[in-house]
Write a protein that holds these residues in place. Structure first.
Motif, PDB file in Angstrom:
ATOM      1  N   MET A   1      40.119   9.202   1.611  1.00 31.95           N
ATOM      2  CA  MET A   1      41.009  10.171   0.970  1.00 31.95           C
ATOM      3  C   MET A   1      40.352  11.551   0.977  1.00 31.95           C
ATOM      4  O   MET A   1      39.153  11.666   0.742  1.00 31.95           O
ATOM      5  N   ASN A   2      41.130  12.564   1.243  1.00 36.46           N
ATOM      6  CA  ASN A   2      40.616  13.929   1.317  1.00 36.46           C
ATOM      7  C   ASN A   2      40.077  14.375  -0.039  1.00 36.46           C
ATOM      8  O   ASN A   2      40.688  14.111  -1.078  1.00 36.46           O
ATOM      9  N   ARG A   3      38.922  15.066  -0.009  1.00 30.91           N
ATOM     10  CA  ARG A   3      38.315  15.487  -1.275  1.00 30.91           C
ATOM     11  C   ARG A   3      39.142  16.550  -1.985  1.00 30.91           C
ATOM     12  O   ARG A   3      38.928  16.819  -3.165  1.00 30.91           O
ATOM     13  N   HIS A   4      40.075  17.201  -1.259  1.00 31.75           N
ATOM     14  CA  HIS A   4      40.960  18.175  -1.881  1.00 31.75           C
ATOM     15  C   HIS A   4      42.254  17.531  -2.386  1.00 31.75           C
ATOM     16  O   HIS A   4      43.159  18.240  -2.825  1.00 31.75           O
ATOM     17  N   SER A   5      42.336  16.215  -2.326  1.00 31.74           N
ATOM     18  CA  SER A   5      43.557  15.510  -2.729  1.00 31.74           C
ATOM     19  C   SER A   5      43.771  15.633  -4.235  1.00 31.74           C
ATOM     20  O   SER A   5      42.848  15.421  -5.040  1.00 31.74           O
ATOM     21  N   LEU A   6      45.003  15.950  -4.622  1.00 33.99           N
ATOM     22  CA  LEU A   6      45.338  16.018  -6.045  1.00 33.99           C
ATOM     23  C   LEU A   6      45.260  14.630  -6.666  1.00 33.99           C
ATOM     24  O   LEU A   6      44.802  14.488  -7.812  1.00 33.99           O
ATOM     25  N   ARG A   7      45.696  13.604  -5.923  1.00 32.11           N
ATOM     26  CA  ARG A   7      45.615  12.242  -6.449  1.00 32.11           C
ATOM     27  C   ARG A   7      44.160  11.863  -6.725  1.00 32.11           C
ATOM     28  O   ARG A   7      43.851  11.275  -7.769  1.00 32.11           O
ATOM     29  N   LEU A   8      43.266  12.194  -5.788  1.00 28.28           N
ATOM     30  CA  LEU A   8      41.850  11.864  -5.988  1.00 28.28           C
ATOM     31  C   LEU A   8      41.294  12.575  -7.211  1.00 28.28           C
ATOM     32  O   LEU A   8      40.542  11.985  -8.003  1.00 28.28           O
ATOM     33  N   ARG A   9      41.656  13.838  -7.397  1.00 28.68           N
ATOM     34  CA  ARG A   9      41.142  14.576  -8.557  1.00 28.68           C
ATOM     35  C   ARG A   9      41.643  13.967  -9.862  1.00 28.68           C
ATOM     36  O   ARG A   9      40.879  13.808 -10.824  1.00 28.68           O
ATOM     37  N   LEU A  10      42.940  13.625  -9.910  1.00 28.20           N
ATOM     38  CA  LEU A  10      43.492  13.060 -11.140  1.00 28.20           C
ATOM     39  C   LEU A  10      42.887  11.693 -11.436  1.00 28.20           C
ATOM     40  O   LEU A  10      42.525  11.393 -12.581  1.00 28.20           O
ATOM     41  N   VAL A  11      42.770  10.858 -10.404  1.00 30.01           N
ATOM     42  CA  VAL A  11      42.199   9.524 -10.612  1.00 30.01           C
ATOM     43  C   VAL A  11      40.727   9.637 -11.004  1.00 30.01           C
ATOM     44  O   VAL A  11      40.262   8.944 -11.920  1.00 30.01           O
ATOM     45  N   GLY A  13      39.227  12.163 -12.476  1.00 33.47           N
ATOM     46  CA  GLY A  13      39.159  12.651 -13.854  1.00 33.47           C
ATOM     47  C   GLY A  13      39.487  11.562 -14.855  1.00 33.47           C
ATOM     48  O   GLY A  13      38.829  11.430 -15.900  1.00 33.47           O
ATOM     49  N   GLY A  14      40.515  10.753 -14.554  1.00 32.75           N
ATOM     50  CA  GLY A  14      40.876   9.655 -15.450  1.00 32.75           C
ATOM     51  C   GLY A  14      39.777   8.618 -15.550  1.00 32.75           C
ATOM     52  O   GLY A  14      39.465   8.126 -16.648  1.00 32.75           O
ATOM     53  N   VAL A  15      39.173   8.269 -14.410  1.00 37.53           N
ATOM     54  CA  VAL A  15      38.101   7.264 -14.427  1.00 37.53           C
ATOM     55  C   VAL A  15      36.885   7.772 -15.195  1.00 37.53           C
ATOM     56  O   VAL A  15      36.277   7.025 -15.973  1.00 37.53           O
ATOM     57  N   ILE A  16      36.538   9.048 -14.994  1.00 41.11           N
ATOM     58  CA  ILE A  16      35.405   9.612 -15.745  1.00 41.11           C
ATOM     59  C   ILE A  16      35.684   9.588 -17.245  1.00 41.11           C
ATOM     60  O   ILE A  16      34.809   9.228 -18.052  1.00 41.11           O
ATOM     61  N   ALA A  17      36.910   9.960 -17.626  1.00 42.68           N
ATOM     62  CA  ALA A  17      37.270   9.924 -19.051  1.00 42.68           C
ATOM     63  C   ALA A  17      37.209   8.497 -19.596  1.00 42.68           C
ATOM     64  O   ALA A  17      36.736   8.270 -20.723  1.00 42.68           O
ATOM     65  N   ALA A 172      32.836  -7.348 -21.037  1.00 39.38           N
ATOM     66  CA  ALA A 172      34.223  -7.128 -21.438  1.00 39.38           C
ATOM     67  C   ALA A 172      34.668  -5.695 -21.172  1.00 39.38           C
ATOM     68  O   ALA A 172      35.788  -5.451 -20.694  1.00 39.38           O
ATOM     69  N   LEU A 173      33.789  -4.718 -21.455  1.00 38.36           N
ATOM     70  CA  LEU A 173      34.150  -3.321 -21.226  1.00 38.36           C
ATOM     71  C   LEU A 173      34.264  -3.007 -19.738  1.00 38.36           C
ATOM     72  O   LEU A 173      35.093  -2.179 -19.334  1.00 38.36           O
ATOM     73  N   ALA A 174      33.416  -3.652 -18.923  1.00 36.00           N
ATOM     74  CA  ALA A 174      33.527  -3.441 -17.475  1.00 36.00           C
ATOM     75  C   ALA A 174      34.877  -3.932 -16.962  1.00 36.00           C
ATOM     76  O   ALA A 174      35.542  -3.263 -16.152  1.00 36.00           O
ATOM     77  N   LEU A 175      35.290  -5.109 -17.422  1.00 36.07           N
ATOM     78  CA  LEU A 175      36.604  -5.628 -17.033  1.00 36.07           C
ATOM     79  C   LEU A 175      37.714  -4.715 -17.542  1.00 36.07           C
ATOM     80  O   LEU A 175      38.671  -4.406 -16.811  1.00 36.07           O
ATOM     81  N   LEU A 176      37.590  -4.254 -18.770  1.00 32.45           N
ATOM     82  CA  LEU A 176      38.583  -3.336 -19.333  1.00 32.45           C
ATOM     83  C   LEU A 176      38.616  -2.022 -18.556  1.00 32.45           C
ATOM     84  O   LEU A 176      39.697  -1.468 -18.285  1.00 32.45           O
ATOM     85  N   GLY A 177      37.435  -1.518 -18.174  1.00 35.86           N
ATOM     86  CA  GLY A 177      37.379  -0.277 -17.393  1.00 35.86           C
ATOM     87  C   GLY A 177      38.073  -0.424 -16.051  1.00 35.86           C
ATOM     88  O   GLY A 177      38.786   0.485 -15.606  1.00 35.86           O
ATOM     89  N   PHE A 178      37.877  -1.580 -15.381  1.00 33.86           N
ATOM     90  CA  PHE A 178      38.548  -1.804 -14.097  1.00 33.86           C
ATOM     91  C   PHE A 178      40.056  -1.817 -14.266  1.00 33.86           C
ATOM     92  O   PHE A 178      40.792  -1.207 -13.473  1.00 33.86           O
ATOM     93  N   VAL A 179      40.527  -2.505 -15.301  1.00 26.65           N
ATOM     94  CA  VAL A 179      41.978  -2.566 -15.547  1.00 26.65           C
ATOM     95  C   VAL A 179      42.523  -1.165 -15.855  1.00 26.65           C
ATOM     96  O   VAL A 179      43.582  -0.770 -15.346  1.00 26.65           O
ATOM     97  N   LEU A 180      41.804  -0.403 -16.669  1.00 28.54           N
ATOM     98  CA  LEU A 180      42.267   0.944 -17.007  1.00 28.54           C
ATOM     99  C   LEU A 180      42.234   1.864 -15.796  1.00 28.54           C
ATOM    100  O   LEU A 180      43.123   2.715 -15.625  1.00 28.54           O
ATOM    101  N   GLN A 187      49.469   5.002 -12.549  1.00 30.15           N
ATOM    102  CA  GLN A 187      50.110   6.085 -13.293  1.00 30.15           C
ATOM    103  C   GLN A 187      50.145   7.373 -12.476  1.00 30.15           C
ATOM    104  O   GLN A 187      51.169   8.062 -12.408  1.00 30.15           O
ATOM    105  N   VAL A 188      49.017   7.700 -11.837  1.00 28.66           N
ATOM    106  CA  VAL A 188      48.970   8.922 -11.020  1.00 28.66           C
ATOM    107  C   VAL A 188      49.917   8.811  -9.831  1.00 28.66           C
ATOM    108  O   VAL A 188      50.625   9.766  -9.489  1.00 28.66           O
ATOM    109  N   SER A 189      49.933   7.628  -9.189  1.00 29.84           N
ATOM    110  CA  SER A 189      50.815   7.442  -8.035  1.00 29.84           C
ATOM    111  C   SER A 189      52.270   7.598  -8.432  1.00 29.84           C
ATOM    112  O   SER A 189      53.055   8.248  -7.730  1.00 29.84           O
TER     113      SER A 189
END
Length: 472
Positions: A1-11, A13-17, A172-180, A187-189
């Motif tokens: 995926m292109n590093r300038h992709s809006l989808r990549l930035r949103l995903v 940012g969401g994963v970091i949060a 448990a948190l790792a599994l929860l993080g993957f699901v989120l 959600q972004v898609s």
């Protein structure tokens, strides 16, 4: 995926949060769990302290006596981690078997009778223990005796329980993080679907399938759609004005050109043949330029905003060949119309006639005896080829330039293939020139995505060393 992709930035940012939130929540849960275990441990020590208090007494001689020991069997196991100790203000000390031959070092704080203190201390073997102690006043021969009771438990139990909880919680948190994270991607898609629809809409506008972007879009995107539609309307209006100006200019030149041709004819009748020939050549060149501008204005307006069109190829080719066969050059050439009967292409009929007319006329002018019109079986295309001398590979790219000619025999003003390219550009088609199996030039027109890139001139030189310069 292109590093300038809006989808990549949103995903991203969401994963970091999500990671930050889970890390903070995990740390907080571990602290809360540790505090809960510590409180439970303190409550257990309080129960043991009450049992110890119920069994302690002083005999008539003033000696400390333990009539009943706490029931927990760990008090009887050496260094088990659970200890009790009783001492008075006269130096007497009783302690559990679990302390073995050591004693707990208690803080030098003073407790009033009935007061309970709780703190950490050093136990046997350097263990860190949690101590609950209480002072009571007993009587011996009518004299009060201050007795200090202490119960302690090794804090390693708390650390072990906290570590085990942290490991289970991390899983448990790792599994929860993957699901989120997956939910964030979904959600972004879903949120970016309107932009995908806009992309398809703009592509449909460029292809001429629709004129405006659909207005049934989310509220946040609606202003953008309105602005794009307004821009399209303004651009179409400007195109119409440009087409009108080009048409006015072209038609305005038609009458002077006709007068110029008449003057040339009169000069020829007077014997001024050279002057007449020069004037006719200039008039023909100007006429070709006018025809080109009219074709460009007509084609661009139709290709941009018109409805989707298609043209049946074989009848059109037959009509062109019937016309050319009555010309001096066409009468000397054998035409082969090998186009499939049911072939249709997505070009306006008059624009396709402009393209094929120029290509077939050019082929007839330079053919030795045969012009063939076929289709390429491997891709959607039309092919016009002849058995003439062909074009040297190094000159193939030059012939598409405006006004370029590789022969000096007169006739066209070097605009035929350039006009063809203009028409094809409006429909996102492309013209490819190569060597024909018949020996001459092979001109292929096809949708731009179906046309391979031409090889470089150096690569073309190996195609045929026997070719000689031809035409445009």
């Amino acid at each position: 995926m292109n590093r300038h992709s809006l989808r990549l930035r949103l995903v991203a940012g969401g994963v970091i949060a999500i990671l930050i939130a889970l890390a903070v929540a995990g740390g907080a849960l571990v602290v809360v769990f540790e505090r809960h275990i510590s409180r439970t441990l303190a409550q257990d020590l309080d129960v043991h302290l009450k049992q110890l208090l119920a069994g302690i007494d002083v005999d008539p001689q003033g000696k400390l006596v333990l009539m009943q020991t706490p029931v927990d069997p760990r008090f009887a196991d050496a260094l088990s981690g659970l200890y009790w100790q009783v001492g008075d203000d006269r130096g007497q000390v009783l302690r559990s078997r679990s302390l073995w031959d050591s004693a707990m070092t208690l803080p030098a704080d003073r407790l009033r009778p009935g007061e309970i203190h709780q703190h950490e201390a050093t136990g046997p073997g350097g263990q860190r223990v949690l101590v609950t102690e209480r002072a009571v006043s007993l009587s011996a021969d009518g004299k009060p005796v201050i007795v200090r009771l202490a119960v302690a438990e090794d804090l390693a139990r708390v650390s072990a329980a906290t570590l085990a909880f942290a490991k289970d919680l991390a899983t448990a948190l790792a599994l929860l993080g993957f699901v989120l994270a997956l939910a964030t991607w979904v959600q972004v898609s879903v949120g970016l679907r309107p932009l995908v629809a806009l992309h398809r809409g703009v592509a449909d506008i460029r292809a001429g399938r629709i004129r405006h972007l659909p207005s049934s879009v989310p509220t946040e995107v609606h202003p953008l759609v309105e602005e794009v539609n307004a821009l399209i309307d303004a651009q179409e209006h400007e195109i119409e004005r440009s087409r009108g100006r080009a048409a006015d200019l072209a038609h305005g030149l038609k009458t002077p050109l006709a007068a110029l041709a008449a003057d040339a004819s009169r000069l020829r009748e007077r014997g001024e043949r050279d002057i007449a020939r020069d004037i006719e050549a200039v008039g023909e060149a100007m006429g070709r330029h006018v025809d080109r501008e009219l074709a460009r204005a007509r084609v661009r307006g139709r290709a941009r905003g018109g409805a989707a069109t298609s043209a049946s190829v074989k009848p059109l080719v037959g009509s062109i060949l019937a016309t050319l066969s009555r010309t001096p050059e066409g009468a000397q050439v054998r035409f082969e119309n090998l186009v499939a009967d049911d072939l249709c292409v997505s070009l306006d009929r008059s624009d396709l006639a402009e393209v094929l007319g120029n290509l077939i006329e050019n082929a007839a002018r330079h053919a030795a005896g045969c012009v063939r019109i076929t289709t390429d079986e491997n891709r959607p295309s039309l092919v016009v080829e002849d058995d003439g001398e062909g074009i040297e590979p190094t000159h193939l790219l030059r012939v598409l330039e405006r006004g370029t000619r590789l022969d000096e025999r007169g006739g066209a003003a070097g605009l035929g293939l350039a006009i063809v390219q203009d028409v094809l550009d409006a429909y996102e088609w492309e013209l490819e020139l190569s060597k024909s199996e018949l020996g001459g030039l092979k001109a292929t027109i096809a949708p731009r995505s179906a046309v391979p890139k031409l090889p470089s001139p150096s690569a073309k030189e190996s195609i045929a060393s026997s070719t000689s310069p031809q035409r445009a």
